[in-house]
Design a protein around this motif. Sequence first.
Motif, mmCIF file in Angstrom:
data_model
loop_
_atom_site.group_PDB
_atom_site.id
_atom_site.type_symbol
_atom_site.label_atom_id
_atom_site.label_comp_id
_atom_site.label_asym_id
_atom_site.label_seq_id
_atom_site.Cartn_x
_atom_site.Cartn_y
_atom_site.Cartn_z
ATOM 1 N N UNK A 1 153.577 84.689 -4.940
ATOM 2 C CA UNK A 1 153.127 84.246 -6.265
ATOM 3 C C UNK A 1 151.873 84.993 -6.685
ATOM 4 N N UNK A 2 150.958 85.188 -5.766
ATOM 5 C CA UNK A 2 149.705 85.869 -6.088
ATOM 6 C C UNK A 2 149.948 87.327 -6.474
ATOM 7 N N UNK A 3 150.860 87.988 -5.791
ATOM 8 C CA UNK A 3 151.181 89.384 -6.138
ATOM 9 C C UNK A 3 151.747 89.461 -7.553
ATOM 10 N N UNK A 4 152.646 88.551 -7.878
ATOM 11 C CA UNK A 4 153.224 88.514 -9.220
ATOM 12 C C UNK A 4 152.148 88.313 -10.279
ATOM 13 N N UNK A 5 151.212 87.392 -10.013
ATOM 14 C CA UNK A 5 150.136 87.122 -10.967
ATOM 15 C C UNK A 5 149.189 88.301 -11.113
ATOM 16 N N UNK A 6 148.848 88.948 -10.007
ATOM 17 C CA UNK A 6 147.903 90.074 -10.067
ATOM 18 C C UNK A 6 148.491 91.236 -10.877
#
Length: 215
Positions: A84-89
């Motif tokens: 999820x964090x990779x997608x958001x970044x």
Amino acid sequence: MKRADVVEFYRRLAEADPHPETELEFRNPFTLVVAVALSAQATDASVNKATRALFAEVDTPEKMVALGEEGLKRHIRTIGLFNTKAKNVIALSRMLIDDFAGEVPPDREALERLPGVGRKTANVVMNVAFGAETFAVDTHIFRVGNRTGLAPGKTPLAVELKLDKATPQPFRLHAHHWLILHGRYICKARKPECWRCPVVDLCAYKPKTPPPKTA
């Protein structure tokens, strides 16, 4: 906590650590946004370990988009919620390029438009990157604010607003760092180390933890 005690509370924390800084490693406002977003439900140490090599190569939104989601995952897979964090970044990097000319905006409303950036993250970025007098209430500050009586509140926002109202100059700029570090290393969640706390006599917490027994 009485106003005179609030002043003394901060005075002692400031005396112990005159120039507190975030423990997250970053190179510029963009890498700071990324680091803070990655630190949600993760330790600063784990984020730093994952981002050292990343930030050596990627320090702009353009480079992050070029790296891509899968490339970013390879760097941050040791951090919780990394998918999820990779997608958001990647999404926030694209928005910075498209809407902000590749620059991190200095105001809360604009920052909170970025994917994965909430009020706490925005407050950290505003304070660390732009010198704003903001109060980023994480679990440590929430605990310290309530336990000590400095800024009791049932929600992080309530604690933030009370800190904003109660914290005087010249302590406002560094206040949230002093409180985070105090909560992280002394006023710990399970067993606060009251015996070495510099503000123990100002604190409303009643069951003071005694010093550990020597062998």
